[in-house]
Design an enzyme around this catalytic site. Sequence first.
Site, PDB file in Angstrom:
ATOM      1  N   VAL A   1       4.581  -0.233 -10.117  1.00  0.00           N
ATOM      2  CA  VAL A   1       3.564   0.486 -10.900  1.00  0.00           C
ATOM      3  C   VAL A   1       2.759   1.333  -9.913  1.00  0.00           C
ATOM      4  CG1 VAL A   1       1.594   0.267 -12.454  1.00  0.00           C
ATOM      5  CG2 VAL A   1       3.449  -1.413 -12.566  1.00  0.00           C
ATOM      6  N   GLU A   2       3.025   2.636  -9.938  1.00  0.00           N
ATOM      7  CA  GLU A   2       2.381   3.524  -8.965  1.00  0.00           C
ATOM      8  C   GLU A   2       1.011   3.980  -9.452  1.00  0.00           C
ATOM      9  OE1 GLU A   2       5.386   6.463  -7.976  1.00  0.00           O
ATOM     10  OE2 GLU A   2       6.472   4.958  -6.801  1.00  0.00           O
TER      11      GLU A   2
ATOM     12  N   CYS B   1       4.049  -2.887  -5.865  1.00  0.00           N
ATOM     13  CA  CYS B   1       5.500  -3.038  -5.800  1.00  0.00           C
ATOM     14  C   CYS B   1       5.978  -3.935  -6.935  1.00  0.00           C
ATOM     15  CB  CYS B   1       5.904  -3.661  -4.464  1.00  0.00           C
ATOM     16  SG  CYS B   1       5.871  -2.524  -3.065  1.00  0.00           S
TER      17      CYS B   1
ATOM     18  N   GLU C   1       7.581  -6.549  -6.733  1.00  0.00           N
ATOM     19  CA  GLU C   1       7.386  -7.955  -6.380  1.00  0.00           C
ATOM     20  C   GLU C   1       5.984  -8.438  -6.764  1.00  0.00           C
ATOM     21  OE1 GLU C   1       8.674  -5.582  -4.574  1.00  0.00           O
ATOM     22  OE2 GLU C   1      10.304  -6.282  -3.296  1.00  0.00           O
TER      23      GLU C   1
ATOM     24  N   CYS D   1       9.959  -4.813   0.715  1.00  0.00           N
ATOM     25  CA  CYS D   1       9.181  -4.256   1.823  1.00  0.00           C
ATOM     26  C   CYS D   1       8.496  -5.397   2.588  1.00  0.00           C
ATOM     27  CB  CYS D   1       8.157  -3.243   1.313  1.00  0.00           C
ATOM     28  SG  CYS D   1       6.708  -3.985   0.532  1.00  0.00           S
TER      29      CYS D   1
HETATM   30  N1  THU Z   1       8.810  -0.545  -3.857  1.00  0.00           N
HETATM   31  C1  THU Z   1       8.855  -1.744  -4.499  1.00  0.00           C
HETATM   32  O1  THU Z   1       8.522  -1.837  -5.697  1.00  0.00           O
HETATM   33  N2  THU Z   1       9.250  -2.831  -3.816  1.00  0.00           N
HETATM   34  C2  THU Z   1       9.675  -2.810  -2.517  1.00  0.00           C
HETATM   35  O2  THU Z   1       9.912  -3.855  -1.931  1.00  0.00           O
HETATM   36  C3  THU Z   1       9.871  -1.520  -1.858  1.00  0.00           C
HETATM   37  C4  THU Z   1       9.150  -0.372  -2.470  1.00  0.00           C
HETATM   38  C5  THU Z   1       8.337   0.628  -4.597  1.00  0.00           C
HETATM   39  C6  THU Z   1       6.956   1.057  -4.232  1.00  0.00           C
HETATM   40  C7  THU Z   1       6.979   2.512  -4.649  1.00  0.00           C
HETATM   41  O3  THU Z   1       6.605   2.602  -6.020  1.00  0.00           O
HETATM   42  C8  THU Z   1       8.423   2.938  -4.504  1.00  0.00           C
HETATM   43  O4  THU Z   1       9.168   1.730  -4.358  1.00  0.00           O
HETATM   44  C9  THU Z   1       8.688   3.839  -3.319  1.00  0.00           C
HETATM   45  O5  THU Z   1       8.203   3.271  -2.150  1.00  0.00           O
END
Ligand code: THU
Length: 133
Positions: A47-48, A57, A59, A90
């Site tokens: 969810v950005e 993220c 997770e 990440c």
């Molecule tokens: N992102 C995740 O949701 N989980 C991760 O472990 C890696 C990155 C998302 C964050 C962001 O919305 C997009 O991937 C690009 O970085």
Amino acid sequence: MDAQIDWQELHVAALRMTRLSYAPYSHYPVGAAGLVDDGRIVCGCNVENAGYGVTLCAECGLISDLVAGGGGRLVAFCCVDAKGATIMPCGRCRQLLWEHGGPELAVSTPAGVQSMDLVLPQAFGVDDLRRDR
Ligand code: THU
């Protein structure tokens, strides 16, 4: 334990979550799914936010789903991109997974299933806080 994990089911659940992702800035939907020790499947999507650093993220949503749904220990985890390719969590999210799954959590990686202690070596965790100094 690995023999009892339905990785296909987890993968399908994670991929389904990418469809719910809110990623208008990166255009990189992520879905995550985890198996809990009581048999539940918990999920999350990224969810950005216009404040890029505030992005959640996938997770983060999964851990919230875990705790809000009654807690428990994660025993298996996978996350995928919109094409269904397995991606690595990440760094920050590895810490989240460590807290709720520990060293034995089975993580689906592009290189196959690996235990969490390989995914986050020498992790900092609750045992460090308990240790007498
Ligand atoms: N992102 C995740 O949701 N989980 C991760 O472990 C890696 C990155 C998302 C964050 C962001 O919305 C997009 O991937 C690009 O970085």
